[in-house]
Design a protein around this motif. Sequence first.
Motif, PDB file in Angstrom:
ATOM      1  N   GLY A 183       9.163   6.455  -0.891  1.00 40.57           N
ATOM      2  CA  GLY A 183       9.130   5.410   0.125  1.00 40.57           C
ATOM      3  C   GLY A 183       7.734   5.178   0.679  1.00 40.57           C
ATOM      4  N   GLU A 184       6.843   6.116   0.467  1.00 47.36           N
ATOM      5  CA  GLU A 184       5.496   5.891   0.995  1.00 47.36           C
ATOM      6  C   GLU A 184       4.614   5.262  -0.077  1.00 47.36           C
ATOM      7  OE1 GLU A 184       3.577   8.631   3.532  1.00 47.36           O
ATOM      8  OE2 GLU A 184       5.479   9.485   4.214  1.00 47.36           O
ATOM      9  N   VAL A 185       4.730   3.928  -0.152  1.00 47.77           N
ATOM     10  CA  VAL A 185       3.970   3.188  -1.167  1.00 47.77           C
ATOM     11  C   VAL A 185       2.480   3.451  -0.981  1.00 47.77           C
ATOM     12  CG1 VAL A 185       3.466   0.891  -2.094  1.00 47.77           C
ATOM     13  CG2 VAL A 185       5.760   1.446  -1.296  1.00 47.77           C
ATOM     14  N   GLY A 186       2.070   3.607   0.274  1.00 43.83           N
ATOM     15  CA  GLY A 186       0.660   3.860   0.577  1.00 43.83           C
ATOM     16  C   GLY A 186       0.136   5.082  -0.153  1.00 43.83           C
ATOM     17  N   ASP A 187       0.945   6.131  -0.221  1.00 37.91           N
ATOM     18  CA  ASP A 187       0.556   7.360  -0.913  1.00 37.91           C
ATOM     19  C   ASP A 187       0.255   7.092  -2.381  1.00 37.91           C
ATOM     20  OD1 ASP A 187       0.794   8.909   1.262  1.00 37.91           O
ATOM     21  OD2 ASP A 187       2.461  10.140   0.528  1.00 37.91           O
ATOM     22  N   ARG A 188       1.127   6.296  -2.981  1.00 38.61           N
ATOM     23  CA  ARG A 188       0.999   6.026  -4.407  1.00 38.61           C
ATOM     24  C   ARG A 188      -0.298   5.270  -4.679  1.00 38.61           C
ATOM     25  NH1 ARG A 188       4.610   1.518  -7.306  1.00 38.61           N
ATOM     26  NH2 ARG A 188       3.155   0.258  -6.156  1.00 38.61           N
ATOM     27  N   VAL A 189      -0.512   4.207  -3.903  1.00 45.34           N
ATOM     28  CA  VAL A 189      -1.713   3.393  -4.108  1.00 45.34           C
ATOM     29  C   VAL A 189      -2.956   4.224  -3.805  1.00 45.34           C
ATOM     30  CG1 VAL A 189      -2.963   1.358  -3.311  1.00 45.34           C
ATOM     31  CG2 VAL A 189      -0.503   1.241  -3.685  1.00 45.34           C
ATOM     32  N   ARG A 190      -2.885   4.995  -2.728  1.00 42.76           N
ATOM     33  CA  ARG A 190      -4.035   5.818  -2.346  1.00 42.76           C
ATOM     34  C   ARG A 190      -4.353   6.833  -3.442  1.00 42.76           C
ATOM     35  NH1 ARG A 190      -4.245   9.460   2.994  1.00 42.76           N
ATOM     36  NH2 ARG A 190      -6.373  10.184   2.642  1.00 42.76           N
ATOM     37  N   GLY A 191      -3.295   7.433  -3.994  1.00 42.61           N
ATOM     38  CA  GLY A 191      -3.484   8.417  -5.059  1.00 42.61           C
ATOM     39  C   GLY A 191      -4.112   7.801  -6.296  1.00 42.61           C
ATOM     40  N   LEU A 192      -3.596   6.635  -6.703  1.00 43.85           N
ATOM     41  CA  LEU A 192      -4.127   5.996  -7.913  1.00 43.85           C
ATOM     42  C   LEU A 192      -5.574   5.571  -7.688  1.00 43.85           C
ATOM     43  CD1 LEU A 192      -1.045   3.851  -9.010  1.00 43.85           C
ATOM     44  CD2 LEU A 192      -1.920   5.879 -10.161  1.00 43.85           C
ATOM     45  N   LYS A 193      -5.845   5.063  -6.480  1.00 43.67           N
ATOM     46  CA  LYS A 193      -7.216   4.641  -6.189  1.00 43.67           C
ATOM     47  C   LYS A 193      -8.170   5.823  -6.178  1.00 43.67           C
ATOM     48  CE  LYS A 193      -8.322   1.212  -3.310  1.00 43.67           C
ATOM     49  NZ  LYS A 193      -8.283   0.309  -2.144  1.00 43.67           N
TER      50      LYS A 193
END
Length: 231
Positions: free
Chosen positions: A82-92
């Motif tokens: 549910g924490e989309v931010g985590d995913r994007v932050r991780g990939l970035k």
Amino acid sequence: MRILIIEDEPQLARHVNVALHRHGHEATVHHDGASGLKAALTTPPDLIVLDVNLPTIDGFEVLARLRAAKCSVRVLMLTSRGEVGDRVRGLKAGADDYIPKPFAMEELVARIEALGRRSGAPVQAAALQVADLHMNVQQRRVLRSGEPISLSPREFDLLQVLMEEPGRYFARTELYDRVWQREHSYDSRTVEMFITRLRKKIDSEHPQPLIHNVRNVGYTIRADEAARDKP
Ligand code: CA
């Protein structure tokens, strides 16, 4: 593969460890960010399974310090559902893949093994394939569902970079460097324009799109975006 697990929940770490050993991998566990980072830099493993929320230093910081140390080991992040931010932050930050918690152990092992296959020497395969898209590198021919697709040399080069590492996100600047090799000063619109043309030629007449982008992260080619992005 030699796999480093950095996860502070003892039970989860143990389950992952057992599953990886069962699949023939050599895994070690660290329960906090600082000791995990030290282990990764001392004896670089083939792959790191990295939790986000960790004591001492968190997963993002571990990843940032690894990349700052020019350590290019593959990293799969365990993010909160549910924490989309985590995913994007991780990939970035340079993660190669992520899996939201809770996850099925078989899925984790499958993702790890897929990443491991991608981490070999740079792919020089004569034939590349993503779903029903086929590329013959030597003959510079591309087929989708058996139908030939006519590409310009630059379009072909761009598609080749994407197809050599399906599922990996490429930032626009990296695509620009790989395909145009700094012939001109970087212009983000060039990459966008070529991606648009590729999509038109490759995806527009097919129900399953293969080229995907995540805002502020980059572009990738893969067959399973719809399945993976469902909440
Ligand atoms: Ca945790």
